[in-house]
Design a protein around this motif. Structure first.
Motif, PDB file in Angstrom:
ATOM      1  N   MET A  17       0.816  -1.207   0.000  1.00 18.97           N
ATOM      2  CA  MET A  17       0.000   0.000   0.000  1.00 18.97           C
ATOM      3  C   MET A  17       0.859   1.270   0.000  1.00 18.97           C
ATOM      4  N   GLY A  18       2.180   1.107   0.006  1.00 21.34           N
ATOM      5  CA  GLY A  18       3.063   2.266  -0.042  1.00 21.34           C
ATOM      6  C   GLY A  18       3.429   2.828   1.318  1.00 21.34           C
ATOM      7  N   ARG A  19       3.018   2.162   2.394  1.00 20.60           N
ATOM      8  CA  ARG A  19       3.323   2.630   3.747  1.00 20.60           C
ATOM      9  C   ARG A  19       4.695   2.150   4.143  1.00 20.60           C
ATOM     10  N   ARG A  20       5.575   3.057   4.449  1.00 20.40           N
ATOM     11  CA  ARG A  20       6.925   2.709   4.879  1.00 20.40           C
ATOM     12  C   ARG A  20       7.064   2.975   6.373  1.00 20.40           C
ATOM     13  N   PRO A  21       7.819   2.148   7.079  1.00 25.47           N
ATOM     14  CA  PRO A  21       7.954   2.328   8.526  1.00 25.47           C
ATOM     15  C   PRO A  21       8.736   3.589   8.872  1.00 25.47           C
ATOM     16  N   GLY A  22       8.417   4.140  10.002  1.00 24.31           N
ATOM     17  CA  GLY A  22       9.124   5.309  10.506  1.00 24.31           C
ATOM     18  C   GLY A  22       8.649   5.599  11.924  1.00 24.31           C
ATOM     19  N   ILE A  23       9.477   6.182  12.719  1.00 22.54           N
ATOM     20  CA  ILE A  23       9.175   6.385  14.136  1.00 22.54           C
ATOM     21  C   ILE A  23       7.947   7.272  14.337  1.00 22.54           C
ATOM     22  N   TYR A  24       7.833   8.367  13.612  1.00 19.82           N
ATOM     23  CA  TYR A  24       6.699   9.269  13.808  1.00 19.82           C
ATOM     24  C   TYR A  24       5.411   8.682  13.253  1.00 19.82           C
ATOM     25  N   ARG A  25       5.503   7.977  12.121  1.00 13.24           N
ATOM     26  CA  ARG A  25       4.325   7.303  11.560  1.00 13.24           C
ATOM     27  C   ARG A  25       3.815   6.265  12.551  1.00 13.24           C
ATOM     28  N   ASP A  26       4.731   5.501  13.161  1.00 16.44           N
ATOM     29  CA  ASP A  26       4.356   4.473  14.124  1.00 16.44           C
ATOM     30  C   ASP A  26       3.713   5.082  15.364  1.00 16.44           C
ATOM     31  N   ILE A  27       4.267   6.177  15.860  1.00 12.72           N
ATOM     32  CA  ILE A  27       3.714   6.847  17.033  1.00 12.72           C
ATOM     33  C   ILE A  27       2.296   7.319  16.759  1.00 12.72           C
ATOM     34  N   LEU A  28       2.084   7.955  15.618  1.00 13.00           N
ATOM     35  CA  LEU A  28       0.751   8.455  15.282  1.00 13.00           C
ATOM     36  C   LEU A  28      -0.249   7.319  15.093  1.00 13.00           C
ATOM     37  N   ASP A  29       0.178   6.224  14.487  1.00  9.86           N
ATOM     38  CA  ASP A  29      -0.712   5.079  14.295  1.00  9.86           C
ATOM     39  C   ASP A  29      -1.167   4.489  15.631  1.00  9.86           C
ATOM     40  N   VAL A  30      -0.219   4.296  16.540  1.00 13.00           N
ATOM     41  CA  VAL A  30      -0.550   3.723  17.843  1.00 13.00           C
ATOM     42  C   VAL A  30      -1.424   4.688  18.640  1.00 13.00           C
ATOM     43  N   ALA A  31      -1.112   5.978  18.606  1.00  9.29           N
ATOM     44  CA  ALA A  31      -1.914   6.966  19.331  1.00  9.29           C
ATOM     45  C   ALA A  31      -3.353   6.987  18.820  1.00  9.29           C
ATOM     46  N   GLU A  32      -3.534   6.891  17.504  1.00 11.81           N
ATOM     47  CA  GLU A  32      -4.881   6.875  16.930  1.00 11.81           C
ATOM     48  C   GLU A  32      -5.669   5.651  17.391  1.00 11.81           C
ATOM     49  N   ALA A  33      -5.025   4.490  17.430  1.00 10.06           N
ATOM     50  CA  ALA A  33      -5.697   3.264  17.870  1.00 10.06           C
ATOM     51  C   ALA A  33      -6.083   3.348  19.346  1.00 10.06           C
ATOM     52  N   ILE A  34      -5.205   3.900  20.170  1.00 14.60           N
ATOM     53  CA  ILE A  34      -5.506   4.046  21.596  1.00 14.60           C
ATOM     54  C   ILE A  34      -6.667   5.014  21.792  1.00 14.60           C
ATOM     55  N   GLN A  35      -6.639   6.134  21.096  1.00 13.59           N
ATOM     56  CA  GLN A  35      -7.718   7.118  21.236  1.00 13.59           C
ATOM     57  C   GLN A  35      -9.040   6.555  20.722  1.00 13.59           C
ATOM     58  N   GLU A  36      -8.999   5.766  19.663  1.00 10.14           N
ATOM     59  CA  GLU A  36     -10.213   5.128  19.139  1.00 10.14           C
ATOM     60  C   GLU A  36     -10.856   4.253  20.211  1.00 10.14           C
ATOM     61  N   GLU A  37     -10.039   3.526  20.942  1.00 10.38           N
ATOM     62  CA  GLU A  37     -10.560   2.599  21.943  1.00 10.38           C
ATOM     63  C   GLU A  37     -10.976   3.297  23.229  1.00 10.38           C
ATOM     64  N   LEU A  38     -10.189   4.257  23.688  1.00 11.29           N
ATOM     65  CA  LEU A  38     -10.460   4.893  24.977  1.00 11.29           C
ATOM     66  C   LEU A  38     -11.350   6.125  24.873  1.00 11.29           C
ATOM     67  N   GLY A  39     -11.553   6.620  23.664  1.00  8.96           N
ATOM     68  CA  GLY A  39     -12.424   7.777  23.479  1.00  8.96           C
ATOM     69  C   GLY A  39     -11.632   9.066  23.390  1.00  8.96           C
ATOM     70  N   PRO A  40     -12.318  10.150  23.039  1.00  3.86           N
ATOM     71  CA  PRO A  40     -11.637  11.421  22.813  1.00  3.86           C
ATOM     72  C   PRO A  40     -11.193  12.140  24.089  1.00  3.86           C
ATOM     73  N   ASP A  41     -11.690  11.717  25.247  1.00  7.04           N
ATOM     74  CA  ASP A  41     -11.389  12.421  26.501  1.00  7.04           C
ATOM     75  C   ASP A  41     -10.265  11.767  27.289  1.00  7.04           C
ATOM     76  N   ILE A  42      -9.204  11.356  26.591  1.00  3.49           N
ATOM     77  CA  ILE A  42      -8.092  10.686  27.277  1.00  3.49           C
ATOM     78  C   ILE A  42      -7.103  11.663  27.895  1.00  3.49           C
ATOM     79  N   TRP A  43      -7.276  12.928  27.638  1.00  7.34           N
ATOM     80  CA  TRP A  43      -6.298  13.929  28.112  1.00  7.34           C
ATOM     81  C   TRP A  43      -6.301  14.082  29.617  1.00  7.34           C
ATOM     82  N   GLY A  44      -7.386  13.679  30.286  1.00 11.73           N
ATOM     83  CA  GLY A  44      -7.458  13.782  31.741  1.00 11.73           C
ATOM     84  C   GLY A  44      -6.852  12.593  32.472  1.00 11.73           C
ATOM     85  N   TYR A  45      -6.476  11.561  31.734  1.00 11.49           N
ATOM     86  CA  TYR A  45      -5.903  10.363  32.352  1.00 11.49           C
ATOM     87  C   TYR A  45      -4.481  10.644  32.825  1.00 11.49           C
TER      88      TYR A  45
END
Length: 81
Positions: A17-45
């Motif tokens: 699909m043209g996706r190449r690994p990289g530290i910032y891409r990986d960080i953003l991908d994991v953060a998006e998955a965590i926020q998807e699961e825990l909801g948008p109000d994770i900033w208070g945790y």
């Protein structure tokens, strides 16, 4: 070992699909998955609360999402595909 590596790259969904690994891409991908699961109000945790919640998450994997184009993202909802 080189043959295994080449074969894995050739058949890798993300690589195709043209996706190449990289530290910032990986960080953003994991953060998006965590926020998807825990909801948008994770900033208070606190860090301790986040760690506890993340430990309870299910498996996270890459999924392809059809939209205006092919999109790739991490998700805990692998069965959605």
């Amino acid at each position: 070992m080189l043959g295994t590596y080449v074969d894995a790259r050739k058949h890798d969904f993300l690589w195709q699909m043209g996706r190449r690994p990289g530290i910032y891409r990986d960080i953003l991908d994991v953060a998006e998955a965590i926020q998807e699961e825990l909801g948008p109000d994770i900033w208070g945790y606190s860090d301790k609360e986040l760690s506890r919640e993340i430990d309870h998450l299910g498996a996270i994997g890459f999924v392809g999402v059809q939209g205006s184009g092919q999109d790739i993202r991490l998700s805990t909802r692998i069965s959605d595909v």
